[in-house]
Write a protein that holds these residues in place. Structure first.
Motif, PDB file in Angstrom:
ATOM      1  N   ALA A 154       2.091   1.766  -3.499  1.00  0.00           N
ATOM      2  CA  ALA A 154       1.005   2.238  -4.358  1.00  0.00           C
ATOM      3  C   ALA A 154       0.749   3.726  -4.143  1.00  0.00           C
ATOM      4  O   ALA A 154       0.466   4.445  -5.100  1.00  0.00           O
ATOM      5  N   GLN A 155       0.892   4.201  -2.912  1.00  0.00           N
ATOM      6  CA  GLN A 155       0.692   5.627  -2.632  1.00  0.00           C
ATOM      7  C   GLN A 155       1.807   6.477  -3.226  1.00  0.00           C
ATOM      8  O   GLN A 155       1.568   7.610  -3.621  1.00  0.00           O
ATOM      9  N   LYS A 156       3.013   5.926  -3.293  1.00  0.00           N
ATOM     10  CA  LYS A 156       4.138   6.663  -3.888  1.00  0.00           C
ATOM     11  C   LYS A 156       3.954   6.847  -5.378  1.00  0.00           C
ATOM     12  O   LYS A 156       4.396   7.820  -5.953  1.00  0.00           O
ATOM     13  N   TYR A 195       0.840  -1.207   0.000  1.00  0.00           N
ATOM     14  CA  TYR A 195       0.000   0.000   0.000  1.00  0.00           C
ATOM     15  C   TYR A 195       0.868   1.247   0.000  1.00  0.00           C
ATOM     16  O   TYR A 195       0.547   2.235  -0.654  1.00  0.00           O
ATOM     17  N   SER A 196       1.967   1.199   0.713  1.00  0.00           N
ATOM     18  CA  SER A 196       2.889   2.344   0.749  1.00  0.00           C
ATOM     19  C   SER A 196       3.465   2.615  -0.640  1.00  0.00           C
ATOM     20  O   SER A 196       3.554   3.752  -1.070  1.00  0.00           O
TER      21      SER A 196
END
Length: 166
Positions: A163-165, A160-161
Motif C-alpha cells: 500500500a505504501q508503494k 502495508y508495504s
C-alpha cells in the motif's frame, strides 16, 4: 509440500545460552498448514523459567528428543526458499545438526518491528499492533498459535508495504 516455498517457524528453548535446548518447534506454510509441530524433552537442562515460553519442564519429561526428528525437520527446511520467524534462532537449530541453506532467505519480523530495541519488542506487542488475537495466557499458547501469529503479521506487513508503494 511444494519444492522451494516460504515457511514460518517458531522455536522455544530453555534459556541459559550456554546449555540452551530446544523444547518446542513448529513449522507451517503460508497457508497455515502444519508441517511439523512437537515439544521435546531435554538432555542437559532440567529446569527453566516457564513464564518466558509457557512450557513447564514437567510437561516435557515424556516427550521425544529433538534428535529423533532431526531428519524430518531437515527435509522440511531443505525445501524452503524463505523462512519467516520472530527473533531467528538458527544457532539453536545448528547445534542440533539442522542447517539452513545459505540460499534460503531468513526474514526476522522482529527486525522490521524493532521500536525501542528493548524488552518491548515482543511477539505479543507485534500481535497487538497488527490485531492478531494471540491467547493472553502464555501457558495456553501452542507453537501453532505463535507460527500463525507470525504468518498473520507477515502478511499484514506485506499488505502495508504494498500500500505504501502505491
Amino acid at each position: 509440500m511444494n519444492d522451494k516455498q516460504t515457511l514460518i517457524y517458531w522455536l522455544d528453548a530453555t534459556g541459559g545460552e550456554e546449555f540452551d535446548e530446544i523444547i518446542r518447534l513448529t513449522i507451517i506454510d503460508t497457508n497455515n498448514k502444519d508441517l511439523f509441530n512437537s515439544t521435546f524433552s531435554t538432555k542437559l537442562v532440567d529446569w527453566w523459567y516457564s513464564d518466558l515460553n509457557g512450557i513447564r519442564p514437567e510437561d516435557t519429561y515424556e516427550a521425544p528428543l529433538l534428535e529423533n526428528y532431526k531428519d524430518k525437520i531437515q527435509s522440511i527446511f531443505d525445501r524452503a526458499s524463505k523462512i519467516i520467524t520472530f527473533n531467528p534462532t538458527i544457532t539453536y537449530l545448528k547445534r542440533q545438526g539442522i542447517t539452513i541453506s545459505t540460499d534460503t532467505l531468513v526474514e526476522d519480523l522482529a527486525d522490521y518491528f524493532r521500536v525501542m530495541g528493548d524488552e518491548t519488542d515482543t511477539i505479543d506487542n507485534l500481535c497487538i499492533y497488527y490485531g492478531y488475537p494471540l491467547p493472553d495466557n502464555i501457558f495456553s499458547r501452542t507453537g501453532v498459535d505463535y507460527a500463525k501469529a507470525i504468518n498473520f503479521c507477515w502478511h499484514k506487513m506485506m499488505e502495508y508495504s504494498q500500500a505504501q508503494k502505491n
